[in-house]
Design an enzyme around this catalytic site. Structure first.
Site, PDB file in Angstrom:
ATOM      1  N   ASP A   1       0.866  -1.179   0.000  1.00  0.00           N
ATOM      2  CA  ASP A   1       0.000   0.000   0.000  1.00  0.00           C
ATOM      3  C   ASP A   1       0.900   1.226   0.000  1.00  0.00           C
ATOM      4  O   ASP A   1       2.124   1.112  -0.100  1.00  0.00           O
ATOM      5  CB  ASP A   1      -0.945   0.003   1.207  1.00  0.00           C
ATOM      6  CG  ASP A   1      -2.271   0.697   0.897  1.00  0.00           C
ATOM      7  OD1 ASP A   1      -2.251   1.865   0.457  1.00  0.00           O
ATOM      8  OD2 ASP A   1      -3.330   0.072   1.088  1.00  0.00           O
TER       9      ASP A   1
ATOM     10  N   GLY B   1       4.533   1.687  -1.808  1.00  0.00           N
ATOM     11  CA  GLY B   1       4.751   2.117  -3.180  1.00  0.00           C
ATOM     12  C   GLY B   1       3.487   2.678  -3.799  1.00  0.00           C
ATOM     13  O   GLY B   1       2.500   2.957  -3.113  1.00  0.00           O
ATOM     14  N   ASP B   2       3.510   2.810  -5.119  1.00  0.00           N
ATOM     15  CA  ASP B   2       2.420   3.384  -5.901  1.00  0.00           C
ATOM     16  C   ASP B   2       1.959   2.333  -6.898  1.00  0.00           C
ATOM     17  O   ASP B   2       2.681   1.998  -7.841  1.00  0.00           O
ATOM     18  CB  ASP B   2       2.912   4.634  -6.623  1.00  0.00           C
ATOM     19  CG  ASP B   2       1.842   5.316  -7.466  1.00  0.00           C
ATOM     20  OD1 ASP B   2       0.750   4.739  -7.634  1.00  0.00           O
ATOM     21  OD2 ASP B   2       2.103   6.419  -7.971  1.00  0.00           O
ATOM     22  N   PHE B   3       0.761   1.790  -6.700  1.00  0.00           N
ATOM     23  CA  PHE B   3       0.338   0.687  -7.571  1.00  0.00           C
ATOM     24  C   PHE B   3       0.061   1.122  -9.002  1.00  0.00           C
ATOM     25  O   PHE B   3      -0.122   0.291  -9.887  1.00  0.00           O
ATOM     26  CB  PHE B   3      -0.826  -0.114  -7.003  1.00  0.00           C
ATOM     27  CG  PHE B   3      -2.033   0.664  -6.510  1.00  0.00           C
ATOM     28  CD1 PHE B   3      -2.538   1.755  -7.199  1.00  0.00           C
ATOM     29  CD2 PHE B   3      -2.693   0.261  -5.349  1.00  0.00           C
ATOM     30  CE1 PHE B   3      -3.663   2.431  -6.761  1.00  0.00           C
ATOM     31  CE2 PHE B   3      -3.822   0.933  -4.892  1.00  0.00           C
ATOM     32  CZ  PHE B   3      -4.303   2.021  -5.606  1.00  0.00           C
TER      33      PHE B   3
ATOM     34  N   HIS C   1     -12.776  -0.163  -7.774  1.00  0.00           N
ATOM     35  CA  HIS C   1     -13.991   0.645  -7.903  1.00  0.00           C
ATOM     36  C   HIS C   1     -13.767   2.116  -7.540  1.00  0.00           C
ATOM     37  O   HIS C   1     -14.651   2.944  -7.757  1.00  0.00           O
ATOM     38  CB  HIS C   1     -15.139   0.032  -7.091  1.00  0.00           C
ATOM     39  CG  HIS C   1     -15.050   0.212  -5.609  1.00  0.00           C
ATOM     40  ND1 HIS C   1     -16.131   0.044  -4.783  1.00  0.00           N
ATOM     41  CD2 HIS C   1     -14.022   0.548  -4.787  1.00  0.00           C
ATOM     42  CE1 HIS C   1     -15.782   0.253  -3.530  1.00  0.00           C
ATOM     43  NE2 HIS C   1     -14.510   0.557  -3.511  1.00  0.00           N
TER      44      HIS C   1
END
Length: 342
Positions: free
Chosen positions: A206, A232-234, A252
């Site tokens: 996350d 991190g940055d998904f 969503h």
């Protein structure tokens, strides 16, 4: 006047009135949750005067709200101006299994309530509204308001905690050597799965600020030795080498372009034998009552996201290098969309 189709029962305007009155119900629930009335009644019935003193409310006004909620099955007026918890009202208590108190408080918080006032603008423009959040996006607003961020986290946890067992029962996680929980928050679902399957290892992924928290469900359950935390940055990348990648209630939040970016990050990280598990509520065809359709409106207004059908997921997956293998329904209105790299 509109004429109903032949053979249809006549419409009852009282049904529409009850829908309109939903505003009153929601706000009354918010008052009871914010004041902690149910917690005050956990040990047994109390007079309205005692409750008002304990909660910091006017006894006459509180009585009127509790009387209204008693008519909805949340409280019981046992004697004149004395109230007890009804079985449904137990879910208004704090820290009980299935508690909805934090969720009700979040839904009734001024920033959320005012944001939903912008629904007309969202429908006209197709964009989320920042009414109530000072012109900021949801996550920027929460990042600058720690108290509201904590309430939001509690609300999401309470809302989804009842689903963890259903997810565990619906898919065979014993076949997953390493499970990567993408956007896994504080690790509540991952902790449930690790606790149930001693041979399973986990990676909680996350935002750095989320996984760096001093307390999370993994640590609280003594599962540190089987779980790695990665920040991190998904949209850019996710940890590589997992046997299964789980994404619950993340997609969503985003439009199709951003969802594609997340899926492509997963595809780049996955080995050919890995599986992608998307845990979402699917919009079903037909006209039957379906709460996920109202949730879809919430996602539009709040973050610009959307709920999707199976076919919409199939298309997004195909465009990102996956094939949809199957949809596994849980015992709740929640599905696991299983996909494989192609």
């Amino acid at each position: 006047m509109a004429v109903p189709p032949t053979g249809s029962p006549p419409a009852d305007p009282a049904v529409l009135r009850r829908m309109i009155f939903g505003l009153w119900t929601t706000r009354s629930l918010y008052v009871a949750a914010e004041l902690g009335v149910a917690d005050q009644l956990a040990s047994g019935p109390r007079s309205c005067e005692e409750l008002a003193a304990a909660c910091g409310a006017d006894s006459s006004a509180l009585y009127r709200v509790l009387r209204a909620l008693s008519g909805l099955g949340l409280f019981t007026e046992t004697d004149p101006r004395h109230f007890a918890l009804a079985p449904l009202g137990e879910y208004l208590r704090s820290n009980v299994p299935g508690s909805m108190r934090a969720f009700i408080r979040m839904m009734g918080a001024s920033w959320h309530w005012r944001t939903f006032e912008g629904i007309l603008s969202s429908v006209r423009t197709g964009q989320p509204t920042t009414e109530g959040m000072g012109g900021q996006s949801l996550y920027s607003f929460l990042g600058q308001n720690p108290e509201q961020e904590q309430l939001f986290d509690q609300a999401m946890t309470s809302f989804s905690s009842v689903e963890h067992e259903a997810i565990r029962q619906a898919w065979d996680f014993t076949t997953s050597g390493t499970l990567v929980d993408v956007g896994g928050g504080r690790g509540h679902l991952l902790a449930e799965l690790l606790g149930a399957h001693p041979g399973l290892r986990g990676i909680l992924f996350d935002r750095p600020s989320v996984v760096a928290g001093a307390r999370d469900a993994i640590r609280e359950r003594g599962l540190d030795g089987r779980c790695e935390r990665v920040g991190g940055d998904f949209f850019e990348s996710v940890p590589s080498g997992g046997d299964a990648y789980l994404i619950k209630y993340v997609l969503h939040n985003w439009d199709d372009a951003r969802v594609s970016a997340i899926l492509q990050s997963c595809r780049r990280a996955m080995k050919p034998s890995a599986r992608l598990l998307l845990v979402e509520q699917l919009v079903q065809p037909g006209n039957a009552p379906d709460p996920v359709r109202l949730l879809d409106v919430e996602m539009l207004v709040l973050v610009g996201g959307r709920e999707r059908t199976e076919e919409e997921f199939r298309g997004l997956l195909a465009a990102s290098g996956f094939s949809l293998v199957r949809v596994v329904n849980t015992r709740l209105p929640l599905s696991i969309v299983e996909a494989a790299p192609v």
